[in-house]
Design a protein around this motif. Structure first.
Motif, mmCIF file in Angstrom:
data_model
loop_
_atom_site.group_PDB
_atom_site.id
_atom_site.type_symbol
_atom_site.label_atom_id
_atom_site.label_comp_id
_atom_site.label_asym_id
_atom_site.label_seq_id
_atom_site.Cartn_x
_atom_site.Cartn_y
_atom_site.Cartn_z
ATOM 1 N N UNK A 200 0.843 -1.203 0.000
ATOM 2 C CA UNK A 200 0.000 0.000 0.000
ATOM 3 C C UNK A 200 0.871 1.242 0.000
ATOM 4 N N UNK A 201 0.607 2.149 -0.942
ATOM 5 C CA UNK A 201 1.333 3.407 -1.009
ATOM 6 C C UNK A 201 0.732 4.431 -0.047
ATOM 7 N N UNK A 202 1.502 5.435 0.294
ATOM 8 C CA UNK A 202 1.014 6.548 1.102
ATOM 9 C C UNK A 202 1.787 7.789 0.680
ATOM 10 N N UNK A 203 1.138 8.965 0.795
ATOM 11 C CA UNK A 203 1.781 10.190 0.320
ATOM 12 C C UNK A 203 2.223 11.124 1.437
ATOM 13 N N UNK A 204 1.811 10.856 2.670
ATOM 14 C CA UNK A 204 2.257 11.700 3.770
ATOM 15 C C UNK A 204 2.332 10.895 5.064
ATOM 16 N N UNK A 205 3.057 11.445 6.016
ATOM 17 C CA UNK A 205 3.205 10.829 7.329
ATOM 18 C C UNK A 205 2.827 11.868 8.385
ATOM 19 N N UNK A 206 1.959 11.491 9.300
ATOM 20 C CA UNK A 206 1.644 12.330 10.449
ATOM 21 C C UNK A 206 2.282 11.703 11.674
ATOM 22 N N UNK A 207 3.090 12.471 12.376
ATOM 23 C CA UNK A 207 3.771 11.976 13.572
ATOM 24 C C UNK A 207 3.328 12.775 14.780
ATOM 25 N N UNK A 208 3.030 12.074 15.874
ATOM 26 C CA UNK A 208 2.661 12.709 17.138
ATOM 27 C C UNK A 208 3.563 12.167 18.239
ATOM 28 N N UNK A 209 3.996 13.052 19.124
ATOM 29 C CA UNK A 209 4.892 12.678 20.212
ATOM 30 C C UNK A 209 4.416 13.328 21.504
ATOM 31 N N UNK A 222 2.411 7.215 14.676
ATOM 32 C CA UNK A 222 2.610 7.562 13.276
ATOM 33 C C UNK A 222 1.416 7.079 12.469
ATOM 34 N N UNK A 223 1.010 7.891 11.523
ATOM 35 C CA UNK A 223 -0.090 7.558 10.624
ATOM 36 C C UNK A 223 0.425 7.675 9.202
ATOM 37 N N UNK A 224 0.438 6.549 8.484
ATOM 38 C CA UNK A 224 0.877 6.512 7.099
ATOM 39 C C UNK A 224 -0.258 5.980 6.233
ATOM 40 N N UNK A 225 -1.342 6.716 6.166
ATOM 41 C CA UNK A 225 -2.496 6.273 5.399
ATOM 42 C C UNK A 225 -3.161 5.090 6.063
ATOM 43 N N UNK A 226 -3.128 3.932 5.394
ATOM 44 C CA UNK A 226 -3.735 2.726 5.944
ATOM 45 C C UNK A 226 -2.923 2.140 7.089
ATOM 46 N N UNK A 227 -1.689 2.587 7.243
ATOM 47 C CA UNK A 227 -0.790 2.046 8.270
ATOM 48 C C UNK A 227 -0.725 2.980 9.463
ATOM 49 N N UNK A 228 -0.913 2.422 10.641
ATOM 50 C CA UNK A 228 -0.907 3.229 11.858
ATOM 51 C C UNK A 228 -0.129 2.508 12.948
ATOM 52 N N UNK A 229 0.677 3.266 13.684
ATOM 53 C CA UNK A 229 1.501 2.699 14.744
ATOM 54 C C UNK A 229 1.396 3.535 16.007
ATOM 55 N N UNK A 230 1.354 2.866 17.155
ATOM 56 C CA UNK A 230 1.410 3.535 18.446
ATOM 57 C C UNK A 230 2.443 2.822 19.310
ATOM 58 N N UNK A 231 3.364 3.578 19.917
ATOM 59 C CA UNK A 231 4.418 2.997 20.731
ATOM 60 C C UNK A 231 4.461 3.689 22.087
ATOM 61 N N UNK A 232 4.289 2.911 23.160
ATOM 62 C CA UNK A 232 4.362 3.434 24.521
ATOM 63 C C UNK A 232 5.694 3.029 25.149
ATOM 64 N N UNK A 233 6.357 4.003 25.783
ATOM 65 C CA UNK A 233 7.646 3.754 26.426
ATOM 66 C C UNK A 233 7.414 3.586 27.923
ATOM 67 N N UNK A 234 7.566 2.360 28.397
ATOM 68 C CA UNK A 234 7.265 2.045 29.788
ATOM 69 C C UNK A 234 8.444 2.357 30.707
ATOM 70 N N UNK A 235 9.662 2.192 30.177
ATOM 71 C CA UNK A 235 10.847 2.427 30.997
ATOM 72 C C UNK A 235 12.069 2.549 30.096
ATOM 73 N N UNK A 236 12.932 3.511 30.400
ATOM 74 C CA UNK A 236 14.204 3.644 29.695
ATOM 75 C C UNK A 236 15.325 3.140 30.589
#
Length: 264
Positions: A200-209, A222-236
């Protein structure tokens, strides 16, 4: 099993946070905002590892949840040792239970599977897939040189039109929420490799932090059209060294996956 391992392996590009994002753009943000993002980038780079819970929707079925340790060295690059949903990853037939252990080490993915009676996985507990077989040589090199799960911070601080959304509580912490959008072609080979891997192609990326009071990321989306990712950092913090499984107990499926990708 046309995209089973291939689609799962493509998670690394989402996790790596689009290291090329905003390259060459002009910063159009206030000094305080830029300072916060720069500190966040520097501090997470130094942390070297993190315990992470991640959900990725590839637009091909149920989101894939994975949880475990991500690590990155002084010279860049990334390794991880995680457990992910076997059913969502399309790997239920290869494992017992509902989770599959996955590693990323030295430019290759490893999946802990049940030994099969015949075929390439006969009497093997691990399936190996080179990153380059899934995402192409350029993207694989990008991951090897500069990939880590917070590298998107290095890009967002150089992106233009970064928006401070507001103050929010995330995972029980007070955070500041930032957002930016940039063209997909700024990802270079990584973006092309990801689009090819999941078809699947995508033309833009939306990033939230979301950054906490110490300018450490609590959540990245991150939102890349049909592709969406969420990452939670529990501990560094420090993590044990992540190493590849024994070669004698590993079947290299890179050629098979590469041929699947080329024929898709």
């Amino acid at each position: 099993m046309k995209r089973t391992l291939a689609a799962t392996a493509a998670l690394v590009v989402l996790a790596a946070g689009a290291t090329a994002c905003g390259a060459g753009s002009t910063v159009d943000t206030g000094a305080a905002l830029l300072s916060a993002l720069t500190k966040a980038s520097d501090q997470t780079q130094k942390a070297g590892s993190a315990e992470v819970a991640m959900s990725t929707d590839l637009g091909q079925g149920d989101p894939i949840a994975m949880e475990g340790t991500f690590a990155w060295g002084k010279g860049g690059g990334m390794a991880y040792d995680v457990r992910m949903d076997a059913a969502a990853a399309g790997m239920s037939a290869l494992v017992e239970g509902d989770k599959v252990r996955a590693l990323l080490v030295d430019g290759a993915y490893y999946y802990n599977v049940q030994p099969q009676a015949a075929g390439p996985l006969a009497n093997k507990h691990w399936a190996k897939v080179e990153v380059s077989a899934v995402l192409g040589e350029e993207a694989a090199e990008q991951v090897a040189v500069s990939g880590d799960p917070t590298s998107g911070l290095r890009g967002i601080k150089d992106a233009k039109d970064v928006e401070k959304v507001g103050e929010e509580t995330v995972l029980g912490k007070k955070t500041t929420h930032y957002r930016t959008t940039f063209p997909a072609d700024s990802l270079g080979g990584a973006g092309e490799g990801l689009a090819n891997a999941i078809g699947k192609d995508f033309d833009k990326v939306t990033m939230e932090i979301w950054l906490d009071g110490q300018n450490m990321p609590v959540r990245i989306k991150q939102d890349m059209g049909a592709m969406k990712m969420s990452m939670d950092f529990k501990k560094f913090g420090a993590a044990k060294k992540i190493t590849a499984p024994p070669a004698k107990d590993t079947a290299d499926l890179s050629k098979i996956i590469e041929e699947q990708m080329q024929g898709s």
